[in-house]
Design a protein around this motif. Structure first.
Motif, short mmCIF file in Angstrom:
data_model
loop_
_atom_site.label_atom_id
_atom_site.label_comp_id
_atom_site.label_asym_id
_atom_site.label_seq_id
_atom_site.Cartn_x
_atom_site.Cartn_y
_atom_site.Cartn_z
N UNK A 222 -15.25 -3.95 -20.55
CA UNK A 222 -15.50 -4.93 -19.47
C UNK A 222 -16.20 -4.26 -18.28
N UNK A 223 -15.75 -3.08 -17.92
CA UNK A 223 -16.37 -2.36 -16.81
C UNK A 223 -17.82 -2.04 -17.12
N UNK A 224 -18.08 -1.59 -18.34
CA UNK A 224 -19.46 -1.25 -18.71
C UNK A 224 -20.36 -2.48 -18.68
N UNK A 225 -19.82 -3.66 -19.00
CA UNK A 225 -20.61 -4.88 -18.98
C UNK A 225 -20.88 -5.37 -17.55
N UNK A 226 -20.08 -4.89 -16.59
CA UNK A 226 -20.25 -5.32 -15.20
C UNK A 226 -21.02 -4.31 -14.35
N UNK A 227 -21.55 -3.28 -14.97
CA UNK A 227 -22.26 -2.26 -14.21
C UNK A 227 -23.49 -2.81 -13.48
N UNK A 228 -24.03 -3.93 -13.95
CA UNK A 228 -25.20 -4.52 -13.30
C UNK A 228 -24.91 -4.90 -11.86
N UNK A 229 -23.65 -5.05 -11.52
CA UNK A 229 -23.28 -5.36 -10.13
C UNK A 229 -23.67 -4.21 -9.20
N UNK A 230 -23.95 -3.04 -9.76
CA UNK A 230 -24.33 -1.87 -8.96
C UNK A 230 -25.84 -1.65 -8.95
N UNK A 231 -26.59 -2.66 -9.31
CA UNK A 231 -28.04 -2.51 -9.47
C UNK A 231 -28.78 -2.17 -8.17
N UNK A 232 -28.15 -2.40 -7.05
CA UNK A 232 -28.79 -2.07 -5.77
C UNK A 232 -28.26 -0.79 -5.15
N UNK A 233 -27.42 -0.10 -5.88
CA UNK A 233 -26.83 1.14 -5.36
C UNK A 233 -27.62 2.35 -5.83
N UNK A 234 -27.65 3.39 -4.98
CA UNK A 234 -28.25 4.66 -5.36
C UNK A 234 -27.23 5.42 -6.21
N UNK A 235 -27.62 5.77 -7.43
CA UNK A 235 -26.69 6.38 -8.38
C UNK A 235 -27.31 7.64 -8.97
#
Length: 290
Positions: A222-235
């Motif tokens: 579930x966490x891996x599927x929600x990673x798109x929520x971090x699309x605006x973060x510098x990673x």
């Protein structure tokens, strides 16, 4: 190991916060300035970040390093459901309720990455920048497949719980080109020197390797599927190509899901990147935070 020896290799004041079920979780909180929260993995502990802590403090950051319940210097209750869900609940309470941090940088290592990312996708508005070191992020990766060792009844428990062999082997395989002196090696392994210290790890690791119907496995997915929520973060993601847990595939998959992420592989490094190549990795981390 004596108190004087601990201060020599890890000169930071230990603190503890209490979980809702009454257990103590170890952390350090040093310095002032922009907070950098570091979430340890399940085989290492706060000691692993000793060099990074020193450099971040020199650069005027507030550095908070968290062990998990059952790991490092935290309490190790015998009868406890060690799971990704529980650790995520503890970390969320600590950061949001106990510390009340408004915004901060987040760094996570190894099996600590799913816990940190679970928090990140739920509270992404609080994150400044995110750094992953040799992360375990996705279910179904090669290392998740059960090897023959887990298929022999009782052998896994004997190998990983009853003896020190597995922990020593993991450390030997995790550091590929660096080296620990006798004092550092003792400090690294001290939390896992007896069966009680090793019990939480062998319980939790087995959960990750069980069927997808297992709650920890399902939550990781579930966490891996929600990673798109971090699309605006510098990673930033750093990993060693000789890491039997990280595999370059983890970084490649992260970059596919989050194209803005910067993924750097170190050809000669293992799982403990900060032991293998601190002179290369730590300056990269600091430049990214700045």
């Amino acid at each position: 190991m004596s108190e004087a020896a601990w201060k020599e290799v890890f000169p930071y004041e230990s603190r503890w916060y209490e979980t809702r079920d009454g257990y103590r979780v170890h952390y350090i909180d040093q310095g002032s300035g922009i907070p950098v929260v570091i979430v340890a993995g399940f085989l290492g502990w706060a000691f692993y970040f000793r060099r990074l802590i020193r450099v971040l403090l020199e650069q005027r950051y507030r550095v908070i390093v968290v062990d998990h319940l059952g790991f490092g210097l935290s309490d190790k209750p015998d009868r406890y459901e060690y799971s990704l869900e529980k650790h995520l609940t503890h970390l969320t309470k600590f950061l949001s309720v106990d510390l009340k941090l408004p915004r901060f940088h987040l760094i996570a290592h190894g099996h600590g990455a799913p816990v940190a990312m679970g928090y990140a996708v739920q509270h992404h508005e609080r994150l400044r920048r995110l750094i992953l070191l040799s992360p375990i992020l996705f279910p179904g990766m090669p290392f998740m497949e059960a090897p023959w060792l887990l298929r022999v009844p009782g052998l896994w428990r004997l190998f990983a719980y009853r003896t020190k062999l597995f922990m020593r082997l993991q450390l030997a395989l995790g550091i590929r080109q660096g080296s620990l002196n006798k004092l550092e090696k003792s400090a690294f392994l001290t939390p896992y020197r007896n069966c009680r210290g090793r019990h939480p790890w062998q319980m939790l690791f087995a959960r990750y390797r069980e069927k997808p119907s297992n709650p920890s496995y399902a939550l990781l997915n579930e966490i891996s599927l929600r990673l798109q929520l971090l699309s605006r973060k510098a990673i930033l993601c750093l990993g060693g190509e000789r890491d039997g847990a990280y595999f370059p595939e983890n970084g490649e998959r992260l970059q596919h899901v989050l194209p803005q992420s910067l993924v750097l592989n170190f050809p000669k490094a293992g799982h403990y990147l900060l032991e293998d190549c601190p002179e290369e990795a730590i300056p990269i981390i600091c430049r990214f935070l700045n």
